[in-house]
Design an enzyme around this catalytic site. Structure first.
Site, PDB file in Angstrom:
ATOM      1  N   VAL A 220      25.065 -12.585  -6.878  1.00 18.97           N
ATOM      2  CA  VAL A 220      25.543 -13.862  -7.927  1.00 18.97           C
ATOM      3  C   VAL A 220      25.832 -13.188  -9.334  1.00 18.97           C
ATOM      4  CG1 VAL A 220      24.629 -15.644  -9.131  1.00 18.97           C
ATOM      5  CG2 VAL A 220      23.907 -15.102  -6.814  1.00 18.97           C
ATOM      6  N   CYS A 221      26.879 -13.556  -9.921  1.00 18.67           N
ATOM      7  CA  CYS A 221      27.291 -13.495 -11.468  1.00 18.67           C
ATOM      8  C   CYS A 221      27.710 -14.684 -12.062  1.00 18.67           C
ATOM      9  CB  CYS A 221      28.340 -12.271 -11.610  1.00 18.67           C
ATOM     10  SG  CYS A 221      29.889 -13.094 -10.909  1.00 18.67           S
ATOM     11  N   ARG A 222      28.531 -14.821 -13.170  1.00 19.02           N
ATOM     12  CA  ARG A 222      28.905 -15.977 -13.731  1.00 19.02           C
ATOM     13  C   ARG A 222      29.882 -16.896 -12.957  1.00 19.02           C
ATOM     14  NH1 ARG A 222      32.634 -18.180 -17.253  1.00 19.02           N
ATOM     15  NH2 ARG A 222      33.934 -16.500 -16.938  1.00 19.02           N
TER      16      ARG A 222
END
Length: 98
Positions: A62-64
């Site tokens: 997961v990231c932005r």
């Protein structure tokens, strides 16, 4: 590279499935809120901390927005890890945060 939507991740968590979530955002971004139970390993440290991961487990990256987690997923996949990129990242996340 396998992908999953933020909604699919949220649904699985709500159904009680245990997911190994790795958040590759920077520490200050994670401080604003992360998926409950996610482990923070900033993208720049993934290569140095991948020994903390178990190749027999599946990880959701997961990231932005999905870009950095995509790069982390490609790298870890090339090293023999079983990973899924959460497309859309935290921008698409509507579930709980901690």
């Amino acid at each position: 590279m396998k992908t999953m939507t933020a909604k699919e991740v949220e649904t699985q968590l709500n159904e009680g499935k245990t997911l190994n979530i790795i958040d590759v955002r920077e520490t200050d971004e994670v401080a604003a809120g992360k998926i409950p139970g996610a482990v923070n390993i900033p993208l720049g440290l993934v290569e140095f901390r991948m020994n903390e991961l178990d190749k027999s487990k599946e990880y959701v990256m997961v990231c932005r927005s999905g870009g950095r987690s995509g790069r982390a997923s490609q790298f870890l996949e090339s090293q023999g890890y079983n990973v899924i990129n959460m497309a859309g990242g935290m921008l698409d996340w509507e579930g709980k945060t901690e």
